[in-house]
Design a protein around this motif. Structure first.
Motif, mmCIF file in Angstrom:
data_model
loop_
_atom_site.group_PDB
_atom_site.id
_atom_site.type_symbol
_atom_site.label_atom_id
_atom_site.label_comp_id
_atom_site.label_asym_id
_atom_site.label_seq_id
_atom_site.Cartn_x
_atom_site.Cartn_y
_atom_site.Cartn_z
ATOM 1 N N UNK A 1 58.467 24.524 36.724
ATOM 2 C CA UNK A 1 58.721 23.725 35.525
ATOM 3 C C UNK A 1 58.514 22.256 35.883
ATOM 4 N N UNK A 2 58.057 21.508 34.903
ATOM 5 C CA UNK A 2 57.793 20.102 35.167
ATOM 6 C C UNK A 2 56.957 19.509 34.050
ATOM 7 N N UNK A 3 56.431 18.310 34.248
ATOM 8 C CA UNK A 3 56.519 17.558 35.509
ATOM 9 C C UNK A 3 57.888 16.929 35.741
ATOM 10 N N UNK A 4 58.173 16.628 37.003
ATOM 11 C CA UNK A 4 59.386 15.926 37.389
ATOM 12 C C UNK A 4 59.003 14.489 37.725
ATOM 13 N N UNK A 5 59.516 13.541 36.977
ATOM 14 C CA UNK A 5 59.243 12.128 37.212
ATOM 15 C C UNK A 5 60.451 11.495 37.879
ATOM 16 N N UNK A 6 60.261 11.048 39.109
ATOM 17 C CA UNK A 6 61.348 10.503 39.911
ATOM 18 C C UNK A 6 61.499 8.994 39.707
ATOM 19 N N UNK A 7 60.383 8.302 39.622
ATOM 20 C CA UNK A 7 60.421 6.846 39.507
ATOM 21 C C UNK A 7 60.379 6.373 38.044
ATOM 22 N N UNK A 8 59.817 7.196 37.166
ATOM 23 C CA UNK A 8 59.713 6.860 35.739
ATOM 24 C C UNK A 8 58.946 5.552 35.499
ATOM 25 N N UNK A 9 57.966 5.285 36.336
ATOM 26 C CA UNK A 9 57.189 4.060 36.147
ATOM 27 C C UNK A 9 55.677 4.299 36.235
ATOM 28 N N UNK B 1 52.762 7.962 42.915
ATOM 29 C CA UNK B 1 53.476 9.114 43.472
ATOM 30 C C UNK B 1 54.546 9.646 42.519
ATOM 31 N N UNK B 2 54.503 9.202 41.261
ATOM 32 C CA UNK B 2 55.536 9.595 40.299
ATOM 33 C C UNK B 2 55.204 10.946 39.664
ATOM 34 N N UNK B 3 55.290 11.991 40.472
ATOM 35 C CA UNK B 3 54.988 13.330 40.000
ATOM 36 C C UNK B 3 55.735 14.328 40.871
ATOM 37 N N UNK B 4 55.892 15.530 40.369
ATOM 38 C CA UNK B 4 56.573 16.573 41.123
ATOM 39 C C UNK B 4 56.787 17.800 40.263
ATOM 40 N N UNK B 5 57.463 18.790 40.831
ATOM 41 C CA UNK B 5 57.660 20.055 40.127
ATOM 42 C C UNK B 5 58.942 20.710 40.623
ATOM 43 N N UNK B 6 59.529 21.529 39.788
ATOM 44 C CA UNK B 6 60.704 22.314 40.149
ATOM 45 C C UNK B 6 60.308 23.775 40.305
ATOM 46 N N UNK B 7 60.920 24.448 41.281
ATOM 47 C CA UNK B 7 60.739 25.889 41.441
ATOM 48 C C UNK B 7 62.117 26.531 41.400
ATOM 49 N N UNK B 8 62.259 27.566 40.566
ATOM 50 C CA UNK B 8 63.510 28.303 40.473
ATOM 51 C C UNK B 8 63.204 29.791 40.585
ATOM 52 N N UNK B 9 63.873 30.443 41.501
ATOM 53 C CA UNK B 9 63.679 31.877 41.668
ATOM 54 C C UNK B 9 64.265 32.364 42.975
ATOM 55 N N UNK B 10 64.456 33.670 43.066
ATOM 56 C CA UNK B 10 64.967 34.307 44.286
ATOM 57 C C UNK B 10 66.306 33.725 44.725
ATOM 58 N N UNK B 11 67.078 33.208 43.761
ATOM 59 C CA UNK B 11 68.378 32.636 44.092
ATOM 60 C C UNK B 11 68.319 31.189 44.527
ATOM 61 N N UNK B 12 67.159 30.558 44.460
ATOM 62 C CA UNK B 12 66.992 29.183 44.898
ATOM 63 C C UNK B 12 66.516 28.319 43.731
ATOM 64 N N UNK C 1 59.169 16.436 45.116
ATOM 65 C CA UNK C 1 58.711 15.208 44.485
ATOM 66 C C UNK C 1 57.700 14.465 45.351
ATOM 67 N N UNK C 2 56.909 13.642 44.696
ATOM 68 C CA UNK C 2 55.813 12.883 45.318
ATOM 69 C C UNK C 2 54.642 13.788 45.665
ATOM 70 N N UNK C 3 54.511 14.884 44.917
ATOM 71 C CA UNK C 3 53.373 15.781 45.053
ATOM 72 C C UNK C 3 52.739 15.969 43.672
ATOM 73 N N UNK C 4 51.488 16.372 43.672
ATOM 74 C CA UNK C 4 50.833 16.741 42.421
ATOM 75 C C UNK C 4 50.586 18.245 42.447
ATOM 76 N N UNK C 5 51.318 19.008 41.627
ATOM 77 C CA UNK C 5 51.154 20.463 41.646
ATOM 78 C C UNK C 5 49.882 20.896 40.938
ATOM 79 N N UNK C 6 49.419 22.087 41.268
ATOM 80 C CA UNK C 6 48.224 22.611 40.607
ATOM 81 C C UNK C 6 48.527 22.957 39.159
#
Length: 294
Positions: A210-218, A222-233, A238-243
């Protein structure tokens, strides 16, 4: 959050390494090269200074060329060590002008071949063992005043040696501190895991994106990222560009690439910010070899 929070990351490292080792000769007994320079135990790579940047593929010659090696930080006069066992050959003249740093040596063995430049080796021929003293760093400040002194490390086939030099999210875990921030302003709610600009990032476990995740909001580089939820985690990278920002992803699958942190924070140790969704401390689970696997 499950007690196994992020322990699956350690399992990922084994999975990724298994894939890598399949592509290398069986004599490659070490997944990472040994420390190359005294005072730099993690083979930290030069960031950017007024002369350029040290990562693989950085622009050279005013954008007319690319850096075909990696610059490992090393103070002038420091002791240099062999990254792996092999046969020496040289000298290697990089500048071809006889300046104070125009020296180096090649090592071939253990399934690798690399040139170490801007050093003076103790000898140019013969066998050397992993971790054995190879020579000393030459006086780079005499030639390039103000530069971040470094050893130029170049694979003989001009491929990228970064993953062999530095631990990072895609390979190993190191150099992270939860709860600390400079000047006492706030607390660090994640850990920063070394990852070179442009490096490939892999999914630590299977789950839903799920995303995108904006950490700096500017909107910086490097203001990009993603969340992963699954398998109990549940974790934010952050600071990555997901596919992609949505859908399923499998453990070990390519997740994206590291963004150009040096462009935003010149000279910083480039890293991925790894944060548990509940902001708990993941350090104990990131430490190598601890906890249980999936």
């Amino acid at each position: 959050m499950s007690a196994l929070s992020l322990v699956a990351l350690v399992s990922l490292v084994s999975t990724v390494f298994a894939k890598q080792l399949d592509t290398h000769p069986p004599q490659q007994q070490h997944r990472h090269w040994a420390q190359i320079c005294s005072g730099n135990p993690t083979n930290r790579i030069r960031g950017c200074d007024r002369y350029g940047c040290g990562q693989f593929g950085a622009d050279r010659h005013s954008g007319k060329g690319k850096h075909v090696g990696v610059d490992v930080i090393c103070a002038d006069g420091a002791t240099v060590y062999a990254p792996f066992s092999g046969q020496l050959s040289g000298p290697i003249r990089f500048f071809h002008n006889g300046n104070a740093i125009d020296d180096g040596v090649q090592i071939q063995g253990s399934g690798y071949c690399v040139k170490l430049v801007c050093i003076h080796p103790i000898r140019y021929q013969g066998q050397i063992r992993r971790g054995q003293q190879l020579g000393r760093m030459l006086p780079m400040q005499k030639v390039f005043p103000g530069i971040i002194s470094h050893i130029h490390v170049e694979n003989c086939d001009h491929s990228d040696p970064t993953h062999l030099l530095t631990p990072g999210l895609t390979r190993d875990f190191s150099n992270y501190v939860f709860g600390s921030r400079r000047n006492g302003k706030g607390k660090h709610t994640g850990v920063d895991v070394i990852c070179s600009d442009g490096a490939t990032v892999y999914a630590p476990f299977s789950g839903e994106l799920s995303g995108p995740i904006k950490f700096f909001h500017n909107g910086n580089a490097i203001d990009d990222g993603v969340q992963i939820r699954g398998s109990g985690f549940c974790v934010k990278l952050l600071c990555i560009h997901p596919i992609r920002y949505n859908g399923r992803i499998s453990k070990g699958q390519i997740l994206g690439r590291m963004l150009p942190m040096q462009r935003v924070f010149p000279g910083i140790t480039s890293h991925i910010h790894v944060e548990n969704c509940d902001r708990s401390d993941p350090t104990s689970n990131l430490e190598r070899g601890k906890g249980q696997r999936e």
